[in-house]
Design a protein around this motif. Structure first.
Motif, mmCIF file in Angstrom:
data_model
loop_
_atom_site.group_PDB
_atom_site.id
_atom_site.type_symbol
_atom_site.label_atom_id
_atom_site.label_comp_id
_atom_site.label_asym_id
_atom_site.label_seq_id
_atom_site.Cartn_x
_atom_site.Cartn_y
_atom_site.Cartn_z
ATOM 1 N N PHE A 80 0.919 -0.950 0.255
ATOM 2 C CA PHE A 80 -0.190 0.195 0.024
ATOM 3 C C PHE A 80 0.987 1.362 0.066
ATOM 4 O O PHE A 80 0.493 2.116 -0.831
ATOM 5 N N VAL A 81 2.271 1.392 0.497
ATOM 6 C CA VAL A 81 2.132 2.468 1.104
ATOM 7 C C VAL A 81 4.056 1.936 -0.415
ATOM 8 O O VAL A 81 4.130 3.571 -0.476
ATOM 9 N N ALA A 82 3.947 1.315 -0.163
ATOM 10 C CA ALA A 82 5.651 1.277 -2.271
ATOM 11 C C ALA A 82 4.665 1.128 -2.994
ATOM 12 O O ALA A 82 3.550 0.747 -3.205
ATOM 13 N N GLU A 83 4.813 1.514 -4.281
ATOM 14 C CA GLU A 83 4.778 0.939 -5.287
ATOM 15 C C GLU A 83 4.945 -0.399 -6.108
ATOM 16 O O GLU A 83 6.369 -0.736 -6.444
ATOM 17 N N LEU A 84 4.262 -1.524 -5.234
ATOM 18 C CA LEU A 84 4.687 -2.956 -5.214
ATOM 19 C C LEU A 84 3.452 -3.589 -5.669
ATOM 20 O O LEU A 84 2.528 -3.271 -5.736
ATOM 21 N N PRO A 85 3.778 -5.116 -6.655
ATOM 22 C CA PRO A 85 3.047 -6.010 -6.915
ATOM 23 C C PRO A 85 1.798 -6.306 -5.770
ATOM 24 O O PRO A 85 1.949 -6.623 -4.854
ATOM 25 N N GLN A 86 0.048 -6.644 -6.163
ATOM 26 C CA GLN A 86 -0.753 -6.564 -5.115
ATOM 27 C C GLN A 86 -0.115 -7.729 -3.932
ATOM 28 O O GLN A 86 0.579 -8.428 -4.442
ATOM 29 N N GLU A 87 -0.617 -7.114 -2.651
ATOM 30 C CA GLU A 87 -0.816 -8.725 -1.948
ATOM 31 C C GLU A 87 -1.810 -8.786 -1.218
ATOM 32 O O GLU A 87 -2.237 -8.163 -1.046
ATOM 33 N N PRO A 88 -1.871 -10.274 -0.735
ATOM 34 C CA PRO A 88 -1.553 -11.041 -1.260
ATOM 35 C C PRO A 88 -1.441 -11.724 -2.000
ATOM 36 O O PRO A 88 -2.832 -11.748 -3.387
ATOM 37 N N GLY A 89 -0.451 -12.573 -2.832
ATOM 38 C CA GLY A 89 -0.109 -12.934 -4.160
ATOM 39 C C GLY A 89 -0.585 -14.578 -3.932
ATOM 40 O O GLY A 89 -1.619 -14.945 -3.208
ATOM 41 N N PRO A 90 -1.168 -15.264 -5.818
ATOM 42 C CA PRO A 90 -2.666 -16.114 -5.297
ATOM 43 C C PRO A 90 -1.917 -17.151 -4.301
ATOM 44 O O PRO A 90 -2.883 -17.916 -4.044
ATOM 45 N N ILE A 91 -0.717 -17.656 -4.504
ATOM 46 C CA ILE A 91 -0.029 -18.722 -4.458
ATOM 47 C C ILE A 91 -0.454 -18.500 -2.292
ATOM 48 O O ILE A 91 -0.426 -19.750 -1.336
ATOM 49 N N THR A 92 -0.313 -17.156 -2.098
ATOM 50 C CA THR A 92 0.314 -16.729 -0.298
ATOM 51 C C THR A 92 -1.148 -16.778 -0.302
ATOM 52 O O THR A 92 -1.613 -17.415 1.045
ATOM 53 N N GLY A 93 -2.395 -17.024 -1.184
ATOM 54 C CA GLY A 93 -3.592 -16.291 -0.712
ATOM 55 C C GLY A 93 -4.009 -18.182 0.120
ATOM 56 O O GLY A 93 -4.802 -18.352 0.351
ATOM 57 N N LEU A 94 -3.736 -19.139 -1.208
ATOM 58 C CA LEU A 94 -3.819 -20.554 -1.145
ATOM 59 C C LEU A 94 -3.348 -20.831 0.605
ATOM 60 O O LEU A 94 -4.109 -21.335 0.786
ATOM 61 N N ALA A 95 -2.022 -20.649 0.357
ATOM 62 C CA ALA A 95 -1.522 -20.727 1.490
ATOM 63 C C ALA A 95 -2.126 -20.511 3.194
ATOM 64 O O ALA A 95 -2.437 -20.751 4.163
ATOM 65 N N LEU A 96 -2.709 -18.997 2.316
ATOM 66 C CA LEU A 96 -3.583 -19.164 4.757
ATOM 67 C C LEU A 96 -4.926 -19.294 3.773
ATOM 68 O O LEU A 96 -5.385 -19.354 4.791
#
Length: 379
Positions: A80-96
């Motif tokens: 949110f603060v920095a210009e980075l790819p959106q989190e959590p990514g798809p695999i991180t979402g699967l792990a969550l």
């Protein structure tokens, strides 16, 4: 947890590990091609941490879920603060989803609700980040939301299935306790009747032949000790004072049981101890019940091969083993650990014995039990 669940757990984790590794590799390649190699590193680091926690969830479901959600929340804040790819990514979402689903399945309702709500907040933070960066509703947010919904749905479904299984298991245990208690009720009645008869005889004989009185009193003491031992078991068995159904009749002889099974199933060899018998009724009925249940399982799930039933008697215990040599078959272990085994185990443990059921040296199946014999030495 059944033996099937225990054996399936490592296989499930292995499959998850492979899926996580492949997914993280594919995501890293896609980010490197679209955003640059440097942007793929933060997403990969977050994914590795959360996926690792998902694979360790069995050690502590709540702590691993809280840690995974915490890592994801920090990643959302940084993106949110920095210009980075959106989190959590798809695999991180699967792990969550794996972490949240595990908590919803097995933990108390308040804890499950709190962890599920925290997962929803992480998704909401991801959506706000996407909107703030003017990306709109992205595919990443949709995938994360779908993973969360799947975690809640599957977790609740498995939770309900586990509750039903526990309820069925408890009913089997209760029925087994009550059945054995009814049998012991007849045993106690028999002993008390014998005590009364012997006491009446002692009054008559003692007046005319006093020298026989000590032996008769010793017999009365033995009968009383047997009755007390049976009563101790009854106190631990009865769970419903309003249930007063009559006791079940005595079991058929083991030889008759094996012969009947042999006529309709695979060949059976019965080995009995020489001069055996004379066991307490609760031990006799339990031995019969173990053999009956084990042979029934063989006829249902392993009709090929042969079966050996061995009953042995030592100075302090009776042992029984039912071993078949049928070749392994798919699903055999899962079918052979049903509620009949729960009832047998409850009955054996109530009598102070041990029971083991499982594969026998990689071939066939064995059910082995040891039942202690009560001492009948007068004081």
């Amino acid at each position: 947890m059944t033996e099937t669940h225990r054996s399936a757990g490592p296989l499930l984790d292995l499959g998850l590990a492979v899926a996580f590794a492949l997914g993280l590799a594919c995501t890293a390649i896609m980010l490197a091609n679209s955003w640059g190699v440097g942007y793929a590193v933060p997403d990969g680091l977050v994914g590795v941490l959360v996926c690792g926690l998902a694979l360790l969830r069995r050690r502590d479901r709540v702590r691993t879920a809280v840690a995974g959600l915490g890592v994801a929340a920090v990643a959302v804040l940084v993106s949110f603060v920095a210009e980075l790819p959106q989190e959590p990514g798809p695999i991180t979402g699967l792990a969550l989803a794996v972490l949240v689903g595990a908590v919803i399945r097995a933990c108390p309702a308040r804890t499950a609700a709190a962890v599920g709500g925290a997962g929803l907040l992480v998704i909401a933070g991801s959506l706000l980040t996407s909107l703030d960066h003017q990306r709109g509703l992205t595919a990443v947010t949709v995938l994360d939301a779908l993973c969360w919904l799947a975690a809640v749905a599957v977790g609740l479904a498995l939770r309900r299935a586990d509750d039903r299984a526990r309820a069925r298991t408890e009913r089997v245990r209760r029925d087994e306790r009550l059945e054995l208690a009814r049998e012991l009720h007849d045993v106690v009645t028999h002993h008390v009747t014998g005590i009364v008869v012997q006491a009446q005889a002692a009054q008559v004989v003692g007046a005319k032949q006093p020298e026989k009185l000590p032996a008769m009193l010793s017999g009365i003491e033995l009968s009383g000790a047997d009755a007390l031992a049976a009563m101790r078991r009854v106190v631990g068995l009865l769970r419903d004072a309003d249930d007063a159904a009559p006791a079940a009749p005595g079991p058929e002889q083991l030889a008759d049981l094996v012969a009947r099974f042999h006529r309709h199933g695979p060949p059976v060899r019965l080995e009995l101890p020489p001069g055996g018998g004379g066991w307490p009724p609760e031990v006799t009925t339990t031995v019969h019940r173990i053999v009956q249940e084990a042979l029934t399982n063989v006829s249902r799930h392993a009709p090929a091969g042969s079966v050996t039933v061995t009953v042995d008697q030592g100075p302090d215990a009776v042992s029984v083993a039912v071993v078949d040599d049928a070749p392994p078959a798919p699903g055999r272990v899962g079918h052979r650990t049903g509620y009949g085994l729960v009832g047998m185990r409850e009955r054996v443990h109530t009598l102070g014995g041990t029971l083991h059921a499982g594969p026998d040296d990689g071939r066939g199946w064995s059910v082995r039990a040891t039942l202690p014999l009560p001492s009948r030495t007068p004081r």
